[in-house]
Design a protein around this motif. Sequence first.
Motif, short mmCIF file in Angstrom:
data_model
loop_
_atom_site.label_atom_id
_atom_site.label_comp_id
_atom_site.label_asym_id
_atom_site.label_seq_id
_atom_site.Cartn_x
_atom_site.Cartn_y
_atom_site.Cartn_z
N ALA A 184 44.21 67.43 72.43
CA ALA A 184 44.56 66.90 71.11
C ALA A 184 43.62 67.46 70.05
O ALA A 184 44.05 67.84 68.95
CB ALA A 184 44.51 65.39 71.12
N SER B 77 44.67 69.90 66.92
CA SER B 77 44.32 69.48 65.56
C SER B 77 43.57 70.58 64.82
O SER B 77 43.89 70.90 63.66
CB SER B 77 43.48 68.20 65.62
N CYS C 88 52.97 63.62 71.40
CA CYS C 88 53.08 62.44 72.25
C CYS C 88 51.98 62.51 73.31
O CYS C 88 51.69 63.59 73.85
CB CYS C 88 54.44 62.38 72.94
N ILE C 89 51.39 61.38 73.59
CA ILE C 89 50.38 61.29 74.64
C ILE C 89 51.10 61.16 75.98
O ILE C 89 51.98 60.31 76.15
CB ILE C 89 49.47 60.07 74.42
N ILE D 124 44.78 56.47 72.01
CA ILE D 124 45.54 56.33 70.77
C ILE D 124 44.60 56.19 69.58
O ILE D 124 44.78 56.83 68.53
CB ILE D 124 46.51 55.14 70.86
N ILE E 95 42.84 59.70 68.95
CA ILE E 95 43.74 60.77 68.55
C ILE E 95 44.36 60.48 67.18
O ILE E 95 44.64 61.41 66.41
CB ILE E 95 44.81 60.99 69.63
N SER E 96 44.57 59.22 66.86
CA SER E 96 45.19 58.84 65.59
C SER E 96 44.42 59.35 64.38
O SER E 96 45.01 59.57 63.31
CB SER E 96 45.32 57.31 65.49
N LEU F 40 50.35 61.59 65.55
CA LEU F 40 50.63 60.93 66.82
C LEU F 40 51.89 60.09 66.68
O LEU F 40 51.94 59.15 65.90
CB LEU F 40 49.45 60.05 67.23
N LEU G 146 53.89 54.47 65.90
CA LEU G 146 54.18 54.97 67.25
C LEU G 146 55.64 54.64 67.56
O LEU G 146 55.97 53.64 68.19
CB LEU G 146 53.23 54.35 68.27
#
Length: 227
Positions: free
Chosen positions: A106, A110, A123-124, A146, A149-150, A157, A192
């Motif tokens: 991730a 980014s 998506c995770i 979450i 990564i958010s 995400l 999400l």
Amino acid sequence: MTLIAKKLSSILHQIHSAELQAQRKSDSVALLAVSKTKPCIDLIRAYQAGQRHFGESYLQEALLKQKELANYQITWHFIGPIQSNKTRAIAEHFAWVHSVDRLKIAQRLSEQRPARMSPLNICIQVNISNEVTKSGFSLAELPEAIKRISFLPNIKLRGVMAIPQPETDFALQRMPYRQLYQAVKALNKPELDTFSFGMTGDLNAAIVEGATIVRVGSAIFGARVYK
């Protein structure tokens, strides 16, 4: 109508019927046509039948297809395992990535997403059945993943992806999807909104349990032939 168009129509009818049975809104589930190993002519036939979202797992193959099909308005999804040395090309050439299985990936996506492009939808990947042969975050690790990564820039995400252990019993097919869907909803994060659940064999179960994207390949394009 080509054979691919007929198969595509059949899958879309199955999705619509599953939506009705699950008392969900019509068109609440999108179809991702998994086109890995398939020639460009097959993608063109599906495109001509109305399909716009295509999923690829092998980077070099996907890049060649993107070049050949540059004049088509295709939304490209990367759905395969991601090696660290492939993240730059993925960040530069895809609109969606479904298989973010660790924080490092991730972070690299980014950092390497070009500023001129819109944020990369990701998506995770969750290893919902805790299989040793599959990668992904465990359910227990998901909230922290979450959270971290958010906050990363240049990516958005969108939700989670899972490939549970195969089951033939409908109730057993539903169970892991329900568990993951409820875990995400319990976090109370409206952003999400994506649940990349279900393939040909468990499509109906996935839709009952909240899938918003189903990934279907062989039922549209026929059996894959691996070199």
